[in-house]
Write a protein that holds these residues in place. Structure first.
Motif, PDB file in Angstrom:
ATOM      1  N   LEU A 236     -11.336   5.305  -7.823  1.00  0.00           N
ATOM      2  CA  LEU A 236     -10.278   5.653  -6.867  1.00  0.00           C
ATOM      3  C   LEU A 236     -10.859   5.882  -5.469  1.00  0.00           C
ATOM      4  O   LEU A 236     -10.264   5.465  -4.468  1.00  0.00           O
ATOM      5  CB  LEU A 236      -9.511   6.890  -7.337  1.00  0.00           C
ATOM      6  CG  LEU A 236      -8.569   6.663  -8.515  1.00  0.00           C
ATOM      7  CD1 LEU A 236      -8.048   7.994  -9.055  1.00  0.00           C
ATOM      8  CD2 LEU A 236      -7.404   5.767  -8.099  1.00  0.00           C
ATOM      9  N   LEU A 237     -12.016   6.533  -5.401  1.00  0.00           N
ATOM     10  CA  LEU A 237     -12.669   6.728  -4.104  1.00  0.00           C
ATOM     11  C   LEU A 237     -13.018   5.389  -3.464  1.00  0.00           C
ATOM     12  O   LEU A 237     -12.797   5.189  -2.265  1.00  0.00           O
ATOM     13  CB  LEU A 237     -13.933   7.581  -4.257  1.00  0.00           C
ATOM     14  CG  LEU A 237     -13.707   9.085  -4.347  1.00  0.00           C
ATOM     15  CD1 LEU A 237     -14.954   9.785  -4.853  1.00  0.00           C
ATOM     16  CD2 LEU A 237     -13.291   9.636  -2.993  1.00  0.00           C
TER      17      LEU A 237
ATOM     18  N   GLU B 266     -11.967   1.433   0.695  1.00  0.00           N
ATOM     19  CA  GLU B 266     -11.677   0.038   0.999  1.00  0.00           C
ATOM     20  C   GLU B 266     -10.419  -0.082   1.862  1.00  0.00           C
ATOM     21  O   GLU B 266     -10.384  -0.823   2.837  1.00  0.00           O
ATOM     22  CB  GLU B 266     -11.486  -0.724  -0.315  1.00  0.00           C
ATOM     23  CG  GLU B 266     -11.166  -2.188  -0.160  1.00  0.00           C
ATOM     24  CD  GLU B 266     -10.939  -2.822  -1.524  1.00  0.00           C
ATOM     25  OE1 GLU B 266      -9.838  -3.361  -1.741  1.00  0.00           O
ATOM     26  OE2 GLU B 266     -11.853  -2.772  -2.368  1.00  0.00           O
ATOM     27  N   GLN B 267      -9.381   0.670   1.491  1.00  0.00           N
ATOM     28  CA  GLN B 267      -8.135   0.703   2.259  1.00  0.00           C
ATOM     29  C   GLN B 267      -7.462   2.043   1.990  1.00  0.00           C
ATOM     30  O   GLN B 267      -6.945   2.280   0.896  1.00  0.00           O
ATOM     31  CB  GLN B 267      -7.204  -0.452   1.868  1.00  0.00           C
ATOM     32  CG  GLN B 267      -5.938  -0.479   2.676  1.00  0.00           C
ATOM     33  CD  GLN B 267      -5.010  -1.620   2.273  1.00  0.00           C
ATOM     34  OE1 GLN B 267      -5.315  -2.434   1.420  1.00  0.00           O
ATOM     35  NE2 GLN B 267      -3.848  -1.670   2.898  1.00  0.00           N
ATOM     36  N   SER B 268      -7.452   2.901   2.988  1.00  0.00           N
ATOM     37  CA  SER B 268      -6.908   4.244   2.836  1.00  0.00           C
ATOM     38  C   SER B 268      -5.426   4.206   2.466  1.00  0.00           C
ATOM     39  O   SER B 268      -4.680   3.316   2.890  1.00  0.00           O
ATOM     40  CB  SER B 268      -7.093   5.014   4.144  1.00  0.00           C
ATOM     41  OG  SER B 268      -6.676   6.344   3.976  1.00  0.00           O
TER      42      SER B 268
ATOM     43  N   PRO C   8     -12.260  16.806  -2.206  1.00  0.00           N
ATOM     44  CA  PRO C   8     -12.596  16.770  -0.772  1.00  0.00           C
ATOM     45  C   PRO C   8     -12.859  15.350  -0.251  1.00  0.00           C
ATOM     46  O   PRO C   8     -12.469  15.010   0.874  1.00  0.00           O
ATOM     47  CB  PRO C   8     -13.852  17.629  -0.670  1.00  0.00           C
ATOM     48  CG  PRO C   8     -13.845  18.494  -1.873  1.00  0.00           C
ATOM     49  CD  PRO C   8     -13.158  17.692  -2.942  1.00  0.00           C
ATOM     50  N   ARG C   9     -13.486  14.516  -1.061  1.00  0.00           N
ATOM     51  CA  ARG C   9     -13.764  13.141  -0.620  1.00  0.00           C
ATOM     52  C   ARG C   9     -12.481  12.315  -0.544  1.00  0.00           C
ATOM     53  O   ARG C   9     -12.337  11.475   0.352  1.00  0.00           O
ATOM     54  CB  ARG C   9     -14.785  12.491  -1.550  1.00  0.00           C
ATOM     55  CG  ARG C   9     -16.186  13.076  -1.340  1.00  0.00           C
ATOM     56  CD  ARG C   9     -17.232  12.402  -2.166  1.00  0.00           C
ATOM     57  NE  ARG C   9     -17.359  10.990  -1.827  1.00  0.00           N
ATOM     58  CZ  ARG C   9     -18.068  10.124  -2.535  1.00  0.00           C
ATOM     59  NH1 ARG C   9     -18.710  10.511  -3.623  1.00  0.00           N
ATOM     60  NH2 ARG C   9     -18.136   8.853  -2.167  1.00  0.00           N
ATOM     61  N   MET C  10     -11.560  12.531  -1.488  1.00  0.00           N
ATOM     62  CA  MET C  10     -10.273  11.815  -1.427  1.00  0.00           C
ATOM     63  C   MET C  10      -9.486  12.269  -0.187  1.00  0.00           C
ATOM     64  O   MET C  10      -8.865  11.449   0.488  1.00  0.00           O
ATOM     65  CB  MET C  10      -9.458  12.063  -2.697  1.00  0.00           C
ATOM     66  CG  MET C  10      -9.992  11.339  -3.926  1.00  0.00           C
ATOM     67  SD  MET C  10      -9.888   9.528  -3.861  1.00  0.00           S
ATOM     68  CE  MET C  10      -8.161   9.265  -4.248  1.00  0.00           C
ATOM     69  N   ARG C  11      -9.530  13.555   0.125  1.00  0.00           N
ATOM     70  CA  ARG C  11      -8.852  14.072   1.312  1.00  0.00           C
ATOM     71  C   ARG C  11      -9.462  13.435   2.568  1.00  0.00           C
ATOM     72  O   ARG C  11      -8.751  12.989   3.467  1.00  0.00           O
ATOM     73  CB  ARG C  11      -8.976  15.598   1.364  1.00  0.00           C
ATOM     74  CG  ARG C  11      -8.423  16.247   2.615  1.00  0.00           C
ATOM     75  CD  ARG C  11      -6.936  16.197   2.665  1.00  0.00           C
ATOM     76  NE  ARG C  11      -6.457  16.733   3.946  1.00  0.00           N
ATOM     77  CZ  ARG C  11      -5.204  16.958   4.205  1.00  0.00           C
ATOM     78  NH1 ARG C  11      -4.275  16.730   3.314  1.00  0.00           N
ATOM     79  NH2 ARG C  11      -4.847  17.409   5.382  1.00  0.00           N
ATOM     80  N   ALA C  12     -10.778  13.390   2.631  1.00  0.00           N
ATOM     81  CA  ALA C  12     -11.459  12.803   3.787  1.00  0.00           C
ATOM     82  C   ALA C  12     -11.133  11.319   3.927  1.00  0.00           C
ATOM     83  O   ALA C  12     -11.078  10.793   5.045  1.00  0.00           O
ATOM     84  CB  ALA C  12     -12.970  13.005   3.665  1.00  0.00           C
TER      85      ALA C  12
ATOM     86  N   ASN D   5       0.818  -1.214   0.000  1.00  0.00           N
ATOM     87  CA  ASN D   5       0.000   0.000   0.000  1.00  0.00           C
ATOM     88  C   ASN D   5       0.855   1.269   0.000  1.00  0.00           C
ATOM     89  O   ASN D   5       0.498   2.275   0.593  1.00  0.00           O
ATOM     90  CB  ASN D   5      -0.970  -0.007   1.191  1.00  0.00           C
ATOM     91  CG  ASN D   5      -2.151   0.930   0.991  1.00  0.00           C
ATOM     92  OD1 ASN D   5      -2.625   1.124  -0.121  1.00  0.00           O
ATOM     93  ND2 ASN D   5      -2.631   1.510   2.078  1.00  0.00           N
ATOM     94  N   ALA D   6       2.025   1.200  -0.671  1.00  0.00           N
ATOM     95  CA  ALA D   6       2.919   2.361  -0.730  1.00  0.00           C
ATOM     96  C   ALA D   6       2.238   3.542  -1.422  1.00  0.00           C
ATOM     97  O   ALA D   6       2.388   4.690  -1.001  1.00  0.00           O
ATOM     98  CB  ALA D   6       4.217   2.000  -1.448  1.00  0.00           C
TER      99      ALA D   6
END
Length: 137
Positions: A47-48, A53-55, A83-87, A24-25
């Motif tokens: 991508l979201l 699934e795994q941040s 904003p959703r990717m940041r969250a 998960n690098a």
């Protein structure tokens, strides 16, 4: 790399692939050909899903094979996707720019609008973007 997600247009042309690197690098997304609002959103939502699934704090977003502008999806990318990717945990975004001046201008416009959301760097080659992401520890 782990299993790759592949998205295709109606006639079977691949327009997006995404995978998670070992350990998960970083997430690795590649975009291909002409993009539309629909394809940008479909890839963005994939991508979201992967983030939920795994941040993962790092994304290598390769636009090297993109043809033309996708500025019709900029507002969505700025107001919903970023904003959703940041969250979901994204902190570092490595953008690989295409040879197409129109696609590059679209990416530069997006960066101006979301650079407060992530630390963003642009690169001409995937290998340089990967080296930067891996140098972040």
């Amino acid at each position: 790399m782990e299993e790759q997600e592949t998205l295709k247009k109606v006639f079977g042309n691949v327009f997006f692939t995404a995978s998670r690197t070992d350990g998960n690098a970083f997430l690795y997304a590649q975009w291909f050909g002409v993009q539309s609002v629909e394809t940008v959103k479909e890839g963005g939502y994939k991508l979201l899903d992967m983030m939920e699934e795994q941040s993962c704090p790092k994304l290598l977003n390769s636009n090297k094979e993109v043809i033309g502008s996708w500025d019709m999806a900029l507002e969505w990318a700025e107001t919903e996707w970023a904003p959703r990717m940041r969250a979901a945990g994204l902190r570092y975004l490595a953008q690989v720019v295409p040879s197409s001046i129109y696609a590059t201008l679209t990416i530069e416009t997006l960066i101006q609008h979301i650079d407060h959301t992530f630390e963003i760097r642009t690169f001409e080659e995937d290998a340089d973007a990967e080296a930067w992401l891996l140098s972040l520890g």
